[in-house]
Motif scaffolding. Sequence first.
Motif, short mmCIF file in Angstrom:
data_model
loop_
_atom_site.label_atom_id
_atom_site.label_comp_id
_atom_site.label_asym_id
_atom_site.label_seq_id
_atom_site.Cartn_x
_atom_site.Cartn_y
_atom_site.Cartn_z
N ALA A 71 -25.30 123.56 7.25
CA ALA A 71 -26.02 123.66 8.36
C ALA A 71 -25.26 124.37 9.60
O ALA A 71 -23.93 123.76 9.78
N GLY A 72 -25.61 125.11 10.45
CA GLY A 72 -25.07 125.66 11.60
C GLY A 72 -25.04 124.83 12.82
O GLY A 72 -26.08 123.95 12.70
N PRO A 73 -24.30 125.20 13.78
CA PRO A 73 -24.38 124.08 14.87
C PRO A 73 -25.64 124.11 15.47
O PRO A 73 -25.98 123.00 16.27
N HIS A 74 -26.46 125.18 15.55
CA HIS A 74 -27.72 125.20 16.15
C HIS A 74 -28.74 124.12 15.55
O HIS A 74 -29.77 123.69 16.22
N GLN A 75 -28.36 123.92 14.42
CA GLN A 75 -29.30 122.75 13.51
C GLN A 75 -28.89 121.50 13.76
O GLN A 75 -29.58 120.50 13.51
N PHE A 76 -27.87 121.20 14.64
CA PHE A 76 -27.37 119.85 14.78
C PHE A 76 -26.74 119.27 16.18
O PHE A 76 -26.75 118.13 16.62
N ILE A 77 -26.04 120.45 16.83
CA ILE A 77 -25.22 119.84 18.01
C ILE A 77 -26.15 119.18 19.19
O ILE A 77 -25.76 118.34 19.76
N ALA A 78 -27.26 120.03 19.35
CA ALA A 78 -28.24 119.51 20.57
C ALA A 78 -28.75 117.96 20.04
O ALA A 78 -28.57 117.38 21.19
N THR A 79 -29.04 117.92 18.94
CA THR A 79 -29.65 116.58 18.57
C THR A 79 -28.30 115.64 18.79
O THR A 79 -28.74 114.48 19.01
N ALA A 80 -27.13 115.78 18.24
CA ALA A 80 -26.17 114.97 18.17
C ALA A 80 -25.92 114.66 19.60
O ALA A 80 -25.40 113.44 20.06
N GLU A 81 -26.00 115.64 20.60
CA GLU A 81 -25.76 115.29 21.85
C GLU A 81 -26.82 114.19 22.44
O GLU A 81 -26.24 113.40 23.09
N GLU A 82 -27.84 114.74 22.28
CA GLU A 82 -29.05 113.74 22.59
C GLU A 82 -29.03 112.17 22.00
O GLU A 82 -29.19 111.28 22.82
N ALA A 83 -28.55 112.01 20.96
CA ALA A 83 -28.35 110.75 20.22
C ALA A 83 -27.17 110.11 20.79
O ALA A 83 -26.83 109.13 20.00
N ASN A 84 -26.23 110.69 21.62
CA ASN A 84 -24.97 110.19 21.84
C ASN A 84 -24.14 110.19 20.79
O ASN A 84 -23.14 109.21 20.54
N LEU A 85 -24.23 111.17 19.74
CA LEU A 85 -23.51 110.94 18.60
C LEU A 85 -22.27 112.24 18.47
O LEU A 85 -21.57 112.28 17.65
N ILE A 86 -22.42 113.10 19.58
CA ILE A 86 -21.63 114.28 19.51
C ILE A 86 -19.98 113.98 19.61
O ILE A 86 -19.36 114.57 19.17
N GLY A 87 -19.68 112.86 20.44
CA GLY A 87 -18.37 112.27 20.32
C GLY A 87 -17.77 112.26 19.07
O GLY A 87 -16.69 112.52 18.77
N LYS A 88 -18.55 111.36 18.35
CA LYS A 88 -18.13 111.04 16.79
C LYS A 88 -18.21 112.38 15.90
O LYS A 88 -17.21 112.60 14.98
N VAL A 89 -19.10 113.13 16.04
CA VAL A 89 -19.01 114.44 15.17
C VAL A 89 -17.90 115.21 15.60
O VAL A 89 -17.16 115.87 14.77
N CYS A 90 -17.51 115.42 16.79
CA CYS A 90 -16.33 116.03 17.27
C CYS A 90 -15.33 115.66 16.94
O CYS A 90 -14.13 116.46 16.60
N GLU A 91 -14.95 114.17 17.08
CA GLU A 91 -13.88 113.77 16.49
C GLU A 91 -13.50 113.90 15.08
O GLU A 91 -12.53 114.23 14.80
N GLN A 92 -14.51 113.79 14.23
CA GLN A 92 -14.49 114.12 12.71
C GLN A 92 -13.89 115.62 12.58
O GLN A 92 -13.12 115.79 11.66
N LEU A 93 -14.62 116.61 13.34
CA LEU A 93 -14.47 117.75 13.14
C LEU A 93 -13.04 118.16 13.67
O LEU A 93 -12.12 118.72 12.81
N LEU A 94 -12.49 117.49 14.69
CA LEU A 94 -11.18 117.94 15.15
C LEU A 94 -10.04 117.22 14.34
O LEU A 94 -8.95 117.73 14.20
N GLN A 95 -10.39 115.91 13.71
CA GLN A 95 -9.37 115.40 12.99
C GLN A 95 -9.24 116.40 11.63
O GLN A 95 -7.98 116.61 11.31
#
Length: 285
Positions: A71-95
């Motif tokens: 899945a591409g970012p348009h399918q999950f970034i906005a939801t991850a932001e709303e659910a307050n999960l964007i920090g964890k997603v971002c951390e995993q990607l950056l690592q």
Amino acid sequence: RAKKVARSNYQFYSVELDKDAEFKIEQESAIAKGIKNSEFIPYYQPVVNAQSFLLEKLEMLARWDHDGELAGPHQFIATAEEANLIGKVCEQLLQKAFRDFSSWLEKMPSLTLSVNISVLQLIEPEFIDIFLCSLKRFNVPPINVEIEITESSLVSNLDTMKQTLLDLKSHGIRVAIDDFGTGYSSLSYLKHLSFDTIKVDQKFVSDLTGNIDGGELAIVIVHMAQSLQVNCVAEGVETAEQARILADAGCHQLQGYYFSKPKSARAIDSIIEAGVSIVQSRTLL
Ligand code: C2E
Ligand code: MG
Ligand code: MG
Ligand code: MG
């Protein structure tokens, strides 16, 4: 009869709303599970020098390896932001991205990695410290990293962002304004912001045709970047003609399907193994 129609319309709506809410809850718990299962993976799109077409930068683009699909970012970034999960997603990607990038830097010390960071992340007070900490952990010099912020999110958080950009700069991290030309910023305040790169939005690049008169917006933005003395990248370059027009106008770097689609880390490995000069099969025009 009218009453009956109205009533069934109403029911239709409420069922739809329930479905939307249900889908969102499912999506949120799927994202949470995805974090646990390490399903978020970085893809990378090459950015090349506009004159030589040699690889200079990689833009990290988020993908979610979910249900057998990517899945591409348009399918999950906005939801991850709303659910307050964007920090964890971002951390995993950056690592993962910093680990990949540190091995590429051994072969190509001048390579830059650019990463898209949502403004919600960026205004978190601990963000810069956490970011610097992960850079250090993977031995990545801050100067080799660029953070991309969309022009629209910059404009709508101007006061906070002004200081954030200065903080990033003081640590040697570069900043790019992404999707430039779609966020309604003005030249007068751009002069007072500290950033290094402007990325011409792909919609202006796709408007470029062979018979240009210099009035095309992509060209206007390239010239504006020159007068601000910042680096200029054009995104969404799909044809040889667009590449030539942008290079002739003085755009520094090009990115788009004409050169390469976003690729897995493994695919980038083999590009770098093989040598930078064959990053794309394109020959000099
Ligand atoms: P962006 O940063 O403007 O990235 C460029 C998008 O255009 C990417 O889509 C890329 O695959 C696509 N693209 C590149 N070259 C071409 C081309 O020649 N033609 C066409 N038609 N498209 C091209 P993608 O990967 O779907 O990313 C969409 C947006 O999602 C990105 O736009 C970025 O704003 C956001 N995003 C990506 N990764 C992350 C992330 O890790 N965190 C956050 N917060 N946002 C991200
Ligand atoms: Mg970007
Ligand atoms: Mg963009
Ligand atoms: Mg975009």
